[in-house]
Enzyme design. Sequence first.
Site, PDB file in Angstrom:
ATOM      1  N   ASP A 479       0.638  -1.322   0.051  1.00 15.09           N
ATOM      2  CA  ASP A 479      -0.235  -0.395  -0.156  1.00 15.09           C
ATOM      3  C   ASP A 479       0.487   1.132   0.303  1.00 15.09           C
ATOM      4  O   ASP A 479       1.937   1.043   0.387  1.00 15.09           O
ATOM      5  CB  ASP A 479      -0.871   0.154   1.278  1.00 15.09           C
ATOM      6  N   ASP A 549     -10.947   2.281  -2.942  1.00 13.93           N
ATOM      7  CA  ASP A 549     -11.093   2.347  -1.439  1.00 13.93           C
ATOM      8  C   ASP A 549     -12.835   2.081  -1.725  1.00 13.93           C
ATOM      9  O   ASP A 549     -13.360   1.399  -0.860  1.00 13.93           O
ATOM     10  CB  ASP A 549     -10.935   2.831  -0.583  1.00 13.93           C
TER      11      ASP A 549
END
Length: 724
Positions: A479, A549
């Site tokens: 990430d 997301d």
Amino acid sequence: MPIIYIKDKRRFKLDTLTSSYIIDIFDGGYLLNIYYGKRIDEDRVERRLRMRNASFSPVDPKMGEGEFSPDSAPIEYGSDGAGDFRISALKICGDSGDSVTDIRYRSHKIYSGKPSIPDLPSTYVNSDDEATTLEICAADEIKGVEVTLVYTVFENYGVMTKSVRIKNVSDKCVKIERAMSLCNDFPTMDFDMITLYGRHAMERNVERRSLSHGLQGVSSNKGISSHCQNPFCALVSHGADEDNGEAYGFNLVYSGNFSIMAECDYNDSTRLVMGINPDTFSWNLSPDEVFYTPEAVSVYSYNGIGEMSRTFHRFYNNNLINGKYKRSERPILINSWEAAYFDIDEQKLLDFGRAAKELGIEMLVMDDGWFGHRNDDKSSLGDWFVNENKFKNGLSPFIDKVHDMGLKFGIWFEPEMISPDSDFYRAHPDYCVHASGRTPMIGRNQYVLDVSREDVRDAVWKQMDAVLSQNKIDYLKWDFNRYICDADSATLSKERKEEFYHRFILGTYDLMNRLKTNYPDILFENCSGGGGRFDPAMLCYSPQIWTSDNTDAIDRLKIQFGTSMCYPASSMGAHVSAHPKAPFSTRANVALWGSFGYELDVRKFTEEQKSQVKEQIADYHKYYDLIHYGELYRALSPFDGGDKAAWQFVSEDKSECLLTVVCLKEQSYERFIYKFKGLNAEFNYKDEESGKVYSGEYLTVFGLDLRNEVNHLYGSKKWYLKKM
Ligand code: GLA
């Protein structure tokens, strides 16, 4: 031969399946960009030197008064300050301090295959006969630099790649101020420009504008390719749609600051340049040193935007994505993030695993929250050791239990970040990116780790390597959750400060290389707050990227349609989540268009949902090749504001087809006859659900009347047709 040199004309002709590209060596060694467009067999293309209105543009006196102005000619790789006033591809400042740059032809070579680019990710050939490469060496004799333009054409696709190598052959240091990967001069400005804009949780929306005089384009200065603009752009003929018209697609294989600019000039011609964003870049080159630009991929289609996208997809699946999971089926995962956020522990994850396994899910991914003392986003990045309050016996016994259940195991890292509240930061406060004398900005409560520094990379890799070597890990999610500012590195001298952003991304690539080389069997998924670093360079390391997301299936339609402009379905991480807007079945139908998984509390499924999940998983296996490696037809776009969104996959051999339709309005009973695309007119196809058989011609020409099939808000349906 896909690349030929026509000696008497001093002309190079580069052919792909769909396109031809012609470069001339003109008088004085000027390299001219003569033609890029539909493949042509002849080489008698006229030079258009575009003299119109050029009276104010300086001419080269060595070539005869009024004869030739670099400003109005189609220049192959435009440079700064020597009579060409358009946006340039190259600007080099020499020892004398001026930045006038002028390169002329010196030599060339043509060979089979394709070179890799040191320290940078790039597309590759599976065997040398797939591609042919031309290297043209040009030089600025005064500055003492050699600029090698590297072109590779792929005969089986409409694809060409470009990159540039700059060598200092003088005995003084020079400073590169612009070094773009691609420069294209088109004789017209009759184009629309398509780009992909967005933001966190709403990435890659399709935006289309007509080119106008002056400069226009997109860029990133955020340290990563970003959610806000993607390093992609298409120039398409006015009126081009999915199936008709010309489309040139350009994509930069780079994850840092980029710039894509088109300039339409007084001759109504267009120059497009694409490469590292010159606003945040310069590079000092010592004698004998070489600088390599990232690679740019160019696709040409005369069958519309859809064919442009399919060409990118085929090419990326075969010549960009690599490693174990290039072709082998990726496991269906359950990710803990949206189910539990930071509130994870051994017991809870084992419960998830047990429930998931029963349904046929194949891998448990432990997301954020397993390390240091991380219970929220305020701490512990950089402390890559297990949180023993959550995993009392450590990681290994827990991971063994997951494997004993028959599940694979995945883990989350955010290697390029550091929390101020971490042992790592307390030991090395100087490791974070900061400008001297300033308090660095903070984002999501974290600093960026200065991975431009090798010692910093070694320190973070040591920790990661310990976790990966001591545990059996099948998957890693990498990430990156903020943008980079305060761009500086303590190790860079004053002259080199503007090298920071590029050095940072080279550092990231080095770390990712370590992971890939040492752990080639790990399935690696990139992520940056969803799709903040969704670019082709990342696909060289990880075959899939978490697309967004935002897991709402209806929002995802736009995100996935936009992403598919150049990225294949196989690259898009897509999960069924608890987001309630769309019915459970629609959530799965949308997530099937990607690397499929679940991201919700599997323990809470109703009996009905459990049986749906089993069907969804069967669908995933059944349609895996068709979706991941098939041909995508964007049938009805959610950007068009219509009642429905629809997309269709056709297998490479045209024997299978899957159409998915999602309804976007409350009551939608309007006439809806769907004419299939991409089928073989001579095949007979059986509709699996109704058992009816139709010829490919019938399905394409007459289509099926689907008006009563999908008419309730956010309802959806799939049709699977198979050759008899
Ligand atoms: C990012 C990712 C999410 C999740 C969180 C964890 O936002 O995109 O999927 O991993 O970080 O903090």
